[in-house]
Design an enzyme around this catalytic site. Sequence first.
Site, PDB file in Angstrom:
ATOM      1  N   LYS A 185     -78.664  71.338  42.182  1.00 28.38           N
ATOM      2  CA  LYS A 185     -77.638  70.591  41.438  1.00 28.38           C
ATOM      3  C   LYS A 185     -76.649  71.575  40.819  1.00 28.38           C
ATOM      4  CE  LYS A 185     -77.266  67.063  37.762  1.00 28.38           C
ATOM      5  NZ  LYS A 185     -78.014  66.330  36.715  1.00 28.38           N
TER       6      LYS A 185
ATOM      7  N   SER B 215     -81.715  61.397  34.877  1.00 25.42           N
ATOM      8  CA  SER B 215     -80.814  61.914  35.923  1.00 25.42           C
ATOM      9  C   SER B 215     -81.503  62.464  37.154  1.00 25.42           C
ATOM     10  CB  SER B 215     -79.895  62.983  35.333  1.00 25.42           C
ATOM     11  OG  SER B 215     -78.854  62.370  34.617  1.00 25.42           O
TER      12      SER B 215
ATOM     13  N   SER C 227     -77.426  61.392  37.096  1.00 21.43           N
ATOM     14  CA  SER C 227     -76.318  62.242  37.449  1.00 21.43           C
ATOM     15  C   SER C 227     -76.610  63.172  38.636  1.00 21.43           C
ATOM     16  CB  SER C 227     -75.921  63.096  36.245  1.00 21.43           C
ATOM     17  OG  SER C 227     -76.952  63.987  35.900  1.00 21.43           O
TER      18      SER C 227
END
Lengths: 490, 501
Positions: free
Chosen positions: B80, B179, B155
């Site tokens: 990420k 997330s 996210s």
Amino acid sequence: MNQTPYRLVVGLEVHVQLSTETKLFCGCSTTFGAPPNTQVCPVCLGLPGSLPVLNEKAVQLAIRTGLALNCKIAEVTKWDRKNYFYPDLPKGYQISQFDQPICGEGYLDFPDPDAPETTQRVRLIRAHLEEDAGKSMHDEVHGRADSKIDLNRTGTPLLEIVSFPDLTSAAAAKAYLTELRLLLTYLGVSDCNMQEGSLRADANVNLHIPVDGNDIATPIVEVKNLNSFRAVERAIQYEAGRQFELWKQTGKTIKDAPKQTRGWDDEAGVTKAQREKEESADYRYFPDPDLVPLRVTEAMLSQQKVVLGESPSAARNRLQVNLGLKPYDADVIVSQGQSMVAYFDGVVAGGADPKRSSNWIQQDVMRTLKENDLSVEQFPISAARLSELLRAIDASVVDNTRGKSIFQYLLEHDATIPDAMAALGIVQVDSSEIETLCKELIDENPKVIAEARAGNAKALGSLIGAARKKNANADAKVVRELLQKMIDAM
Amino acid sequence: MQLEILSAVQLGAMIAKREVSCREVSKYFLDRVHQFDSIVSAMVNVFDEATVMEQADQVDSRILGGEKLSPLAGLPITIKDVLCLEGLPTTCSSKMLQNFRPPYNATSVQRLIDAGMIVLGKTNMDEFAMGSSTENSAFFPSRNPWALDRTPGGSSGGSAVTVAAGMSPLSIGSDTGGSVRQPAAFCGVCGLKPTYGLVSRFGLIAFASSLDQVGPFAHHVEDLAAVLQVIAGHDPRDSTSLNVAIPDLTSGLNAPLKGLRVGVVREHQDHPALDPEISKAVQATQKLLQSLGATIEEVHLPNSRHSVATYYVIAPCEASSNLARYEAAHYGYRARMTTEASSKSSTSGRNPLEEMMVVSRSQGLGEEVKRRIMLGTFALSAGYSDAYYKQALKVRRLIANDYQQAFQKVDVLLGPAFPTPAFRLGEKIDDPVQMYLGDQFTVEANLAGIPAMSLPAGFTRDGLPLAIQLQAPQLQEARLLNVGHQLQRAGLFEPKIAGLV
Ligand SMILES: [Zn+2]
């Protein structure tokens, strides 16, 4: 003493840079004077993803200071973020301590500037740890912002020591700050160099004016930019006068105006209103979630108690009570710093008379240090050697005048006292020699003797000179005493 | 051979036995990235092939040299874009950090590299990890590989997509309020949020420091265990990282579940927003656990209804401070100051420097980020802090206490991960409060600091992935993984790659 129509009320906030090798939350060096932005890393630059890690040395120095300032040391202390935007603050917040400072209430006694033989006490509200900001220089011309920022200082550990408004004169404020600096250097927690910014003071000043039996307080002013002890004293004096005049003109009291910040202009000798950095100064404090609260253990306390050492006030007291020095003399030696006290102690420990040691140190030693710009550690005559010399004077082996010559010789030569005497041609004359000498003098000077016997004490003076001509090493005092004895026995 | 469906642990063993080379595996997955990313937009930056192959060849030569490497050596992984990695920009999917190149690797990333893993690239996310759909990326939204008109969640949407679409066998993301777990649920893969402090946050760009944790994505529960084993453990560079011994997380995976006490949270199961198909999936999981010898008990988390409000005070407060550093003076996006903009400073009462900061932040940060900064700034302000921030801290403690009490009765908690299956792109983006309410079931684990995992649990009639969530007491990751692995073996889910061709 205090003839003013008001009482001055002053509290000091003192920022002390702790002498750790590395910064408060990263491993960067804290050495002063490096080229700009060379002592930085991701943590003190506030780069994304970096995290602070507490420097335990700073905590130790803060505890040591707190103990010496008679503060309550917190059992649990924590870290808070003080949020504000400023280019010299790369994270957008300063890590500080808000509601659980490491050191709670305490006090410091300092010599009363009006009555040096007594002390005054200033109570302390708290002392907390925080990280320093960087330095920025602005050049704002024609709407263009040209700013240069040096972040070497960013993250350097500071201890902010906040006093109650217990100080009642500019001289007292200066005396408190002087004693605080002396104490901090004794503790070895800071070099307290005001030029390099290791010691910075802000003063909160207002007046209490007696009117019809009631005290009226003027608005509190925080005076910043006090870069020397003299500036502290002058700024407070100036501010007191200014506030009194303003009160006479406007009648404004503490209820009519919020705390104002003014800067001291040393050249002009005035304080000037400062543009507020933060309009409303809402720092939105909250606990820093990147750091964990710190539990101060008994072991951490005792570790610092062991290294506290003797405070300046304890040293003054010992020199007076145990060694019989006058308060003034004790203060002169103590104010020179811990090494001077250690030197003095060394001289006395060698067997020299404390008062004579004090006199010689204050006159000969300190003058030499000053003339040659030396520290006491660099002084060429060791405490043991000076002690040996002073003992020789105590025992009348040499007189004071000869002593000074030997002192001068020792500054340049590493020699024992007998060797120095030999090199200078100083020989101790034994008592039978002196007796023979005195008999000769009496025989050779019947007129003078007659005068002396008639009660003219000064008459013997001329014989001392004659004695020194016969034997340069004859001790004048001894000769005079023996002559008197012989005349009395006639 | 279809490598993407194998477990990473299996694939790692094949590499170690030289049945397949690291070069072949890396090339296989990198090709899939090139093939599918134009469809799903999961990646922000990808390493070029030469760089990836160079890394792969190094691992191959070490294996050839007889070196004993970690079980994950030679396996590709995506990361990420909130985790710092040298060699590519680390953007947080924000214009503000579009060109930020960190001079260090995050500790979690470094540990993966040290284990011999091959980083393919950085995955798309909601800007600064703020969002539940990856639509808040400043660059582009990512798409759900099971239904391209739907979001992959967020996210860490990009990370979930790379695993779901078989572009990488593994990924790591960050979970502040769900997330990792929610995008895993939306994309039909497994996602784990460890105990707060188990994985170092050093190099994880902060959103809400007291809630952020790094966690893995995979198709197989045993792979979550293998990745966590590598990234967990004390880090002196993170003061909040726990100094505890990390147990062997894989050895207990096959322990039988007989006697396991499973709690079902009444407040979650009765939640009015809960989709009936998800509710059914939870019930089916319950039956499956019973068939494995577990007992089911109902438990209550009385403060559950306050969790979203609590989270949306604490997280923005911390964020408002964490994101203050993006002021363009030191690094990051800096606005071009036009003459008009500069002259505006004379009317705004700001000096040119302040004006530059204001304009740069206005242009460099997205709407959701600005919304949360303002929320947090407000909630921390003098006069409001007591009613919002401090009150939220108190409720946070109550929520954590609720969990502690529940875990005195049961070993794990079973419930939904998210109220609905993946929603459509654009469906909720204009209604932030609706978006926030979806986090109901995930934020509690962050507030309480406990580990939680979402697992696939079949599909809706429309073919969208369904998911359940398991939660365990602090530091009981091994128990959580054991239950998850047994559920997978008992058929709760069959790892599936979303077909994109
Ligand atoms: Zn640093």
